[in-house]
Design a protein around this motif. Structure first.
Motif, PDB file in Angstrom:
ATOM      1  N   TYR A 162      43.331  43.733  39.312  1.00 45.33           N
ATOM      2  CA  TYR A 162      42.413  43.118  40.274  1.00 45.33           C
ATOM      3  C   TYR A 162      42.086  41.666  39.915  1.00 45.33           C
ATOM      4  O   TYR A 162      41.379  40.990  40.655  1.00 45.33           O
ATOM      5  CB  TYR A 162      41.129  43.940  40.369  1.00 45.33           C
ATOM      6  N   GLY A 163      42.600  41.196  38.779  1.00 42.88           N
ATOM      7  CA  GLY A 163      42.401  39.801  38.424  1.00 42.88           C
ATOM      8  C   GLY A 163      41.061  39.474  37.792  1.00 42.88           C
ATOM      9  O   GLY A 163      40.707  38.302  37.648  1.00 42.88           O
ATOM     10  N   ILE A 164      40.299  40.514  37.407  1.00 45.08           N
ATOM     11  CA  ILE A 164      39.041  40.261  36.696  1.00 45.08           C
ATOM     12  C   ILE A 164      39.360  39.689  35.322  1.00 45.08           C
ATOM     13  O   ILE A 164      38.727  38.741  34.852  1.00 45.08           O
ATOM     14  CB  ILE A 164      38.210  41.549  36.582  1.00 45.08           C
ATOM     15  N   LEU A 178      46.477  48.158  48.805  1.00 41.74           N
ATOM     16  CA  LEU A 178      46.302  48.869  47.545  1.00 41.74           C
ATOM     17  C   LEU A 178      44.811  49.006  47.271  1.00 41.74           C
ATOM     18  O   LEU A 178      44.083  48.005  47.284  1.00 41.74           O
ATOM     19  CB  LEU A 178      46.957  48.113  46.386  1.00 41.74           C
ATOM     20  N   LEU A 179      44.359  50.226  47.009  1.00 42.01           N
ATOM     21  CA  LEU A 179      42.953  50.459  46.684  1.00 42.01           C
ATOM     22  C   LEU A 179      42.875  50.991  45.260  1.00 42.01           C
ATOM     23  O   LEU A 179      43.472  52.024  44.924  1.00 42.01           O
ATOM     24  CB  LEU A 179      42.337  51.452  47.671  1.00 42.01           C
ATOM     25  N   LEU A 180      42.157  50.267  44.401  1.00 39.43           N
ATOM     26  CA  LEU A 180      41.974  50.644  43.001  1.00 39.43           C
ATOM     27  C   LEU A 180      40.693  51.452  42.892  1.00 39.43           C
ATOM     28  O   LEU A 180      39.610  50.941  43.172  1.00 39.43           O
ATOM     29  CB  LEU A 180      41.882  49.380  42.133  1.00 39.43           C
ATOM     30  N   LEU A 181      40.824  52.711  42.508  1.00 38.08           N
ATOM     31  CA  LEU A 181      39.687  53.622  42.444  1.00 38.08           C
ATOM     32  C   LEU A 181      39.420  53.988  40.988  1.00 38.08           C
ATOM     33  O   LEU A 181      40.157  54.764  40.383  1.00 38.08           O
ATOM     34  CB  LEU A 181      39.980  54.898  43.255  1.00 38.08           C
ATOM     35  N   ASP A 182      38.368  53.419  40.403  1.00 33.61           N
ATOM     36  CA  ASP A 182      38.027  53.664  39.004  1.00 33.61           C
ATOM     37  C   ASP A 182      36.880  54.665  38.955  1.00 33.61           C
ATOM     38  O   ASP A 182      35.742  54.333  39.262  1.00 33.61           O
ATOM     39  CB  ASP A 182      37.628  52.350  38.323  1.00 33.61           C
ATOM     40  N   GLU A 183      37.193  55.907  38.610  1.00 33.47           N
ATOM     41  CA  GLU A 183      36.231  57.016  38.568  1.00 33.47           C
ATOM     42  C   GLU A 183      35.498  57.166  39.911  1.00 33.47           C
ATOM     43  O   GLU A 183      34.267  57.160  39.973  1.00 33.47           O
ATOM     44  CB  GLU A 183      35.220  56.821  37.438  1.00 33.47           C
ATOM     45  N   GLY A 238      45.714  41.872  49.520  1.00 35.08           N
ATOM     46  CA  GLY A 238      45.385  43.152  50.131  1.00 35.08           C
ATOM     47  C   GLY A 238      44.919  44.197  49.151  1.00 35.08           C
ATOM     48  O   GLY A 238      45.037  45.398  49.413  1.00 35.08           O
ATOM     49  N   PHE A 239      44.380  43.772  48.004  1.00 30.63           N
ATOM     50  CA  PHE A 239      43.868  44.717  47.011  1.00 30.63           C
ATOM     51  C   PHE A 239      42.369  44.928  47.230  1.00 30.63           C
ATOM     52  O   PHE A 239      41.639  43.991  47.569  1.00 30.63           O
ATOM     53  CB  PHE A 239      44.064  44.199  45.584  1.00 30.63           C
ATOM     54  N   GLY A 240      41.915  46.146  46.979  1.00 31.07           N
ATOM     55  CA  GLY A 240      40.484  46.449  46.997  1.00 31.07           C
ATOM     56  C   GLY A 240      40.113  47.226  45.750  1.00 31.07           C
ATOM     57  O   GLY A 240      40.975  47.859  45.126  1.00 31.07           O
TER      58      GLY A 240
END
Length: 498
Positions: free
Chosen positions: A302-304, A418-423, A331-333
């Protein structure tokens, strides 16, 4: 077992909401009684009534057969009802002993009797089977020991009933085992324990009895051996759980060209050797223990954080200098692990939280009309079954599960690749977990890609098309298809080969 604490026909309303509608609940001596229900079912309100945070509208409370009134949390403690909350609300820079006795220290002419404070703390920790140096600062101990200290503080006042509200949410497997040993010890001493958790395995591991709430009503009450898991889940969500269970399958990846590729991607001191591809319709699971590098990998994508070795490619082009702004433009979330700190804007409304990404993408000079905002928000409130009194309700007033749904809806409204789902399912109820998992599978089949992080291995195995296994801040292997079993993942986490 003798009835220790009884709540009979409890009624409690707030403006526009009937939180408890004739709820009855009994805790017996020497019993662990699980209180179950979806977010918003009334569990928290019932706990707050029995511990003096809220005053009941009607009904009665009996302790050891005698009617009582509980006017405040301090009053509840003085009558023998103590609570340990999900977050450890103690003072990390004070010693463990000072935390246990804080505000209740014995004093003489020369001030606080520190020797007595130390001895009281040691006795309280010994009741939990622990022998630690109580003079050390609380913050120097693990989260598990800090949680035990919070329980020991409750025991220091001769508690009869102990309420544990999500006590295991921040603990690893060994720490949970340690806590359960302490709970069993207290139960065998005759204490009544109210246990609130979202983890079904833990309920069946340690509880004797279950009460189920839904929409402020009792919908189930039975000994643990008389309530099978699927029946419990069906009670909680108000519909057949076996039908939802069948929706949670993601073993048939869509054939597509990968648009993300990593080659030995890493960040010094954070995570190393990350190698995978992600294409449309894929759910990549990141499996591993706490601290294995899962969240760090999400942060790189995510580029953090920026990768300082290896390579990240998006659509075949090198993404050097990858930042969050570039990730969003690609298009990343992201649904972050800590939704309260990094996800929600607590003082803004549900509507404002849900539409903020869509508005940012349009640009602040092309304002979304209020009618369009209302239309979008209502679609997601209905489709995700977000429980809120109104779209204008501050999001901080929603339950954790419903806050998570709003964060998810925020990104779905923007239609990411793309959806990044962390917990995404941490700390939310079983019904919401099923709904989120079913939604992921539906969107996957429509071509959306996901990265899915969860501490619940069974959930990773069932929800993902392939699994990257992390160990010691390094990716150690990739599992796909039928080889992606819990046993194989656990073996690799423990040091076995792919």
């Amino acid at each position: 077992m003798a009835e220790l604490l009884q709540l009979r026909n409890i009624q409690k309303s707030f403006p526009g909401v009937k939180a408890l509608d004739g709820v009855s609940f009994t805790v017996r001596a020497g019993e662990v009684h699980a209180l179950m229900g979806e977010n918003g079912a009334g569990k928290s309100t019932l706990i707050k009534v029995m511990t003096g945070v809220h005053t009941l509208d009607s009904g009665e409370i009996l302790l050891e057969g005698k009617p009582i009134q509980i006017k405040s949390p301090q009053d509840a403690v003085s009558q023998g009802i103590s609570t340990v909350y999900q977050e450890v609300n103690l003072v990390p820079n004070l010693s463990l002993a000072e935390n246990i006795c804080l505000g209740r220290e014995s004093a003489g002419f020369t001030g606080i009797k520190w020797k007595e404070v130390k001895e009281r703390a040691e006795r309280a920790m010994a009741r939990l089977g622990l022998n630690v140096d109580v003079r050390r600062p609380l913050g120097s101990f693990s989260i598990a020991i800090q949680q035990m200290a919070a329980i020991a503080r409750a025991l220091d006042v001769d508690a009869k009933v102990l309420v544990l509200d999500e006590p295991t949410s921040s603990l690893d497997r060994d720490e949970v085992k340690q806590l359960f040993e302490a709970i069993t010890k207290l139960k065998n001493e005759g204490m009544g324990i109210v246990f609130v958790t979202h983890f079904l395995d833990q309920v069946y591991a340690v509880s004797d009895h279950i009460t189920v709430l839904r929409n402020g009503n009792n919908v189930g009450d039975a000994p643990i051996d008389q309530l099978p898991r699927l029946e419990l889940v069906s009670m909680m969500i108000g519909r057949d759980a076996s039908a939802l269970e069948s929706e949670r399958v993601a073993k048939d990846p869509i054939q597509s060209t990968s648009f993300i590729e990593t080659q030995d991607m890493g960040h010094s001191g954070s995570v190393e050797g990350v190698n995978f591809t992600i294409g449309s319709g894929e759910v990549l699971g990141l499996a591993g223990l706490l601290g294995s590098g899962r969240t760090e990998t999400v942060r790189l994508l995510y580029g953090i954080d920026s990768a300082n070795h290896g390579e990240l490619k998006i659509d075949g082009r090198s993404a050097s200098g990858h930042k969050t702004s570039k990730a969003i433009a690609s298009g990343f979330g992201l649904c972050p692990e800590d939704r309260k700190l990094e996800g929600i804007l607590p003082d803004l409304s549900v509507r404002e939280n849900l539409t903020i990404v869509l508005q940012a993408r349009q640009g602040w000079f092309r304002k979304l009309s209020r009618s369009k905002q209302d239309e979008i928000v209502q679609v997601f409130i209905d489709s995700l079954r977000i429980k809120t009194a109104s779209p204008e309700t501050p999001i901080k007033n929603l339950s954790g599960g419903n806050q998570q749904k709003v964060i998810l809806a925020r990104w779905l409204a923007a239609n990411p690749r793309l959806l990044l789902l962390d917990e995404p399912t941490r700390g939310i109820d079983v019904g919401a977990k099923f709904e989120i998992s079913a939604l992921i599978e539906k969107l996957r089949k429509e071509g959306m890609a996901f990265v899915f992080v969860s501490s619940e291995l069974e959930e990773v195995v069932r929800s993902c098309t392939k699994i990257a296994v992390m160990r010691d801040r390094k990716m150690v292997g990739m599992l796909t298809g039928e080889e992606a079993s819990e046993e194989k993942v656990m073996s690799m986490i423990a040091g076995g080969e792919a």
